[in-house]
Design a protein around this motif. Sequence first.
Motif, PDB file in Angstrom:
ATOM      1  N   ILE A  44      55.863  38.636 -11.666  1.00 48.14           N
ATOM      2  CA  ILE A  44      54.694  39.450 -12.036  1.00 48.14           C
ATOM      3  C   ILE A  44      54.271  40.300 -10.850  1.00 48.14           C
ATOM      4  O   ILE A  44      53.960  41.489 -10.983  1.00 48.14           O
ATOM      5  CB  ILE A  44      53.524  38.555 -12.509  1.00 48.14           C
ATOM      6  N   LYS A  45      54.267  39.687  -9.672  1.00 48.69           N
ATOM      7  CA  LYS A  45      53.916  40.414  -8.447  1.00 48.69           C
ATOM      8  C   LYS A  45      54.887  41.575  -8.220  1.00 48.69           C
ATOM      9  O   LYS A  45      54.495  42.656  -7.743  1.00 48.69           O
ATOM     10  CB  LYS A  45      53.953  39.457  -7.255  1.00 48.69           C
ATOM     11  N   ALA A  64      48.963  44.674 -19.058  1.00 50.70           N
ATOM     12  CA  ALA A  64      49.649  45.641 -18.190  1.00 50.70           C
ATOM     13  C   ALA A  64      50.609  46.520 -18.993  1.00 50.70           C
ATOM     14  O   ALA A  64      50.795  47.702 -18.680  1.00 50.70           O
ATOM     15  CB  ALA A  64      50.400  44.906 -17.086  1.00 50.70           C
ATOM     16  N   GLU A  65      51.205  45.928 -20.043  1.00 48.06           N
ATOM     17  CA  GLU A  65      52.140  46.673 -20.891  1.00 48.06           C
ATOM     18  C   GLU A  65      51.425  47.426 -22.012  1.00 48.06           C
ATOM     19  O   GLU A  65      52.069  48.068 -22.841  1.00 48.06           O
ATOM     20  CB  GLU A  65      53.169  45.711 -21.503  1.00 48.06           C
ATOM     21  N   ILE A  76      50.230  40.031 -18.617  1.00 49.69           N
ATOM     22  CA  ILE A  76      51.388  40.927 -18.721  1.00 49.69           C
ATOM     23  C   ILE A  76      51.215  41.884 -19.899  1.00 49.69           C
ATOM     24  O   ILE A  76      51.466  43.094 -19.778  1.00 49.69           O
ATOM     25  CB  ILE A  76      52.687  40.119 -18.874  1.00 49.69           C
ATOM     26  N   LYS A 113      56.255  43.158 -10.560  1.00 46.18           N
ATOM     27  CA  LYS A 113      56.121  43.960 -11.779  1.00 46.18           C
ATOM     28  C   LYS A 113      57.387  43.943 -12.625  1.00 46.18           C
ATOM     29  O   LYS A 113      57.669  44.870 -13.386  1.00 46.18           O
ATOM     30  CB  LYS A 113      55.702  45.395 -11.452  1.00 46.18           C
ATOM     31  N   ASN A 114      58.155  42.875 -12.474  1.00 48.79           N
ATOM     32  CA  ASN A 114      59.309  42.645 -13.332  1.00 48.79           C
ATOM     33  C   ASN A 114      58.828  41.770 -14.495  1.00 48.79           C
ATOM     34  O   ASN A 114      59.066  40.559 -14.529  1.00 48.79           O
ATOM     35  CB  ASN A 114      60.426  41.958 -12.544  1.00 48.79           C
ATOM     36  N   TYR A 115      58.125  42.412 -15.432  1.00 53.54           N
ATOM     37  CA  TYR A 115      57.470  41.665 -16.506  1.00 53.54           C
ATOM     38  C   TYR A 115      58.464  41.033 -17.476  1.00 53.54           C
ATOM     39  O   TYR A 115      58.188  39.970 -18.039  1.00 53.54           O
ATOM     40  CB  TYR A 115      56.499  42.579 -17.254  1.00 53.54           C
TER      41      TYR A 115
END
Length: 268
Positions: free
Chosen positions: A123-124, A160-161, A157, A126-128
């Motif tokens: 997550i840090k 964020a998406e 997540i 940003k590889n969701y």
Amino acid sequence: MFKKMSGLIKRFRFFYLFIIAVGVFAALSGCGIAQVSKKDQLKSNLYYGLGAGFYRNGNFVKSMQEFIRAKALNPNSAKNYNAIGMVYMETDRENKAILNFKKAIKINPRFSDSYYNLAIIYIKKKNYKQAKIYLKKALKNPFYNRPFESYTELGKIYIAEKKFKKAKKILTISKLMDKRYFLTYYYLGNYYLAKGKLDESMNNFRKVLSLNAFFVPARYKEGVVYFKQKKYDKAKKIFISVYNENKLGKYGIKSFDYLKKIILYPNK
């Protein structure tokens, strides 16, 4: 002919049972039962407990020393590798953290804590996509004792998406599981803020602060909501407070930016 067939069947059964026996032995060896004495297991648990105490107090050097001692005595314990990985994660050595979390999972494929910790790292980054895979694996374990944490991170997540329907559904599940987990309310507040529902957003941020009065992100978001409601005096007080306590931090810098904007607006 029948005698030959009978002999073949017997040999096949023997071979099959032999394979099972080897598999069972390997499984027992992998979880430490066959290789580690009870005395060493107890010592390992003692060092693990000491390490956990140092970890909670933020003494990562001491905690790492104790976790390494625990691993040396019981190298087949998933929790020892997970603990070492957590220290690496806290000290920004993510590659080493990943290796230890994956080792824990190799020892115990149902070890939900390591799946969760791997998800936090991704997550840090940003590889969701990868983070969601690990969170869902954590949730597959019916004995996972903190599923609300993984559900909350999934909700984060989805926000964020910009998959807001999924986010609300997942965060609602998390809240039903544990009504005192403050991060669930924080991300629900973010959900409502993104949807422009300011009153609902404020209610959730206040709930966060009722559970954890020192959670700076929620205080900052309170200021953001007041700003959007054009309640500049209230926003100003919060931003000043956050800035004074975190001048060089992320939320201190963001608060200062809002304070500069407030100068452009008349007081209400």
